[in-house]
Design an enzyme around this catalytic site. Structure first.
Site, PDB file in Angstrom:
ATOM      1  N   GLU A 118      -4.149  17.437   0.489  1.00 17.41           N
ATOM      2  CA  GLU A 118      -5.257  17.616  -0.923  1.00 17.41           C
ATOM      3  C   GLU A 118      -5.814  16.873  -0.890  1.00 17.41           C
ATOM      4  O   GLU A 118      -7.350  16.857  -1.442  1.00 17.41           O
ATOM      5  CB  GLU A 118      -4.305  17.780  -1.694  1.00 17.41           C
TER       6      GLU A 118
ATOM      7  N   TYR B  85       1.136  -0.826   0.191  1.00 18.78           N
ATOM      8  CA  TYR B  85      -0.003  -0.032  -0.096  1.00 18.78           C
ATOM      9  C   TYR B  85       0.843   1.270   0.070  1.00 18.78           C
ATOM     10  O   TYR B  85       0.753   2.282  -0.406  1.00 18.78           O
ATOM     11  CB  TYR B  85      -0.763  -0.187   1.028  1.00 18.78           C
TER      12      TYR B  85
ATOM     13  N   GLU C   2       6.197  16.764   0.559  1.00 18.57           N
ATOM     14  CA  GLU C   2       5.459  17.053  -1.025  1.00 18.57           C
ATOM     15  C   GLU C   2       4.385  16.042  -0.569  1.00 18.57           C
ATOM     16  O   GLU C   2       3.205  15.592  -1.295  1.00 18.57           O
ATOM     17  CB  GLU C   2       5.767  16.827  -1.504  1.00 18.57           C
TER      18      GLU C   2
END
Ligand code: ATP
Length: 126
Positions: free
Chosen positions: A78, A18, A71
């Site tokens: 987001e 995952y 990031e």
């Protein structure tokens, strides 16, 4: 909260896969991540060219990892924001902007570390 289950290597390998698929999503979906990868390639090439010492490699790698991790977390935030509130919301804007700010802070730190390490090598080379 999950109840404590018995340890299983198959489950650990599944969890690992995952995480790898998360990294694949990051690489495929985030153009900024491509810029980080390009900058990383340049910095590693400079490190090899100038034969920087082990402590300098450690600092360079830590700086690179800080940007990658920022990031990745920014991207996760987001996605979560878009799922929770696809419609415009002032708190979603703040959340996304703060997360983007974290990437900027880590990138500025990485640039400063890069300058401190590589400027003397460039000066000596020229
Ligand atoms: N659902 C929302 N509600 C309020 N503001 C939003 C929402 N989605 C995005 N924004 C704001 O709109 C601006 C642009 O967002 P966007 O996600 O396009 O940023 P970006 O960094 O330019 O995009 P990318 O990740 O594609 O580079 C940011 O200030 C962001 O906080």
């Amino acid at each position: 909260m999950n109840k404590l289950s018995t340890f299983s290597f198959a489950a650990r390998i599944r969890s690992f896969s995952y995480a790898l698929s998360g990294i694949a999503v990051l690489i495929k979906s985030q153009h900024n991540f491509w810029i980080h990868l390009l900058a990383t390639t340049l910095v590693i090439s400079c490190g090899l060219f100038f034969q920087i010492d082990p402590i300098e490699w450690c600092l360079v790698i830590l700086a690179i990892l800080a940007v990658f991790v920022a990031e990745a977390l920014n991207t996760a935030i987001e996605f979560l924001c878009d799922a929770v509130s696809p419609a415009p919301h002032p708190l979603i804007q703040k959340s996304k902007d703060v997360a983007a700010g974290a990437v900027l802070i880590s990138a500025i730190g990485a640039i400063i570390i890069g300058l401190i390490i590589f400027l003397p090598y460039f000066k000596a080379y020229l």
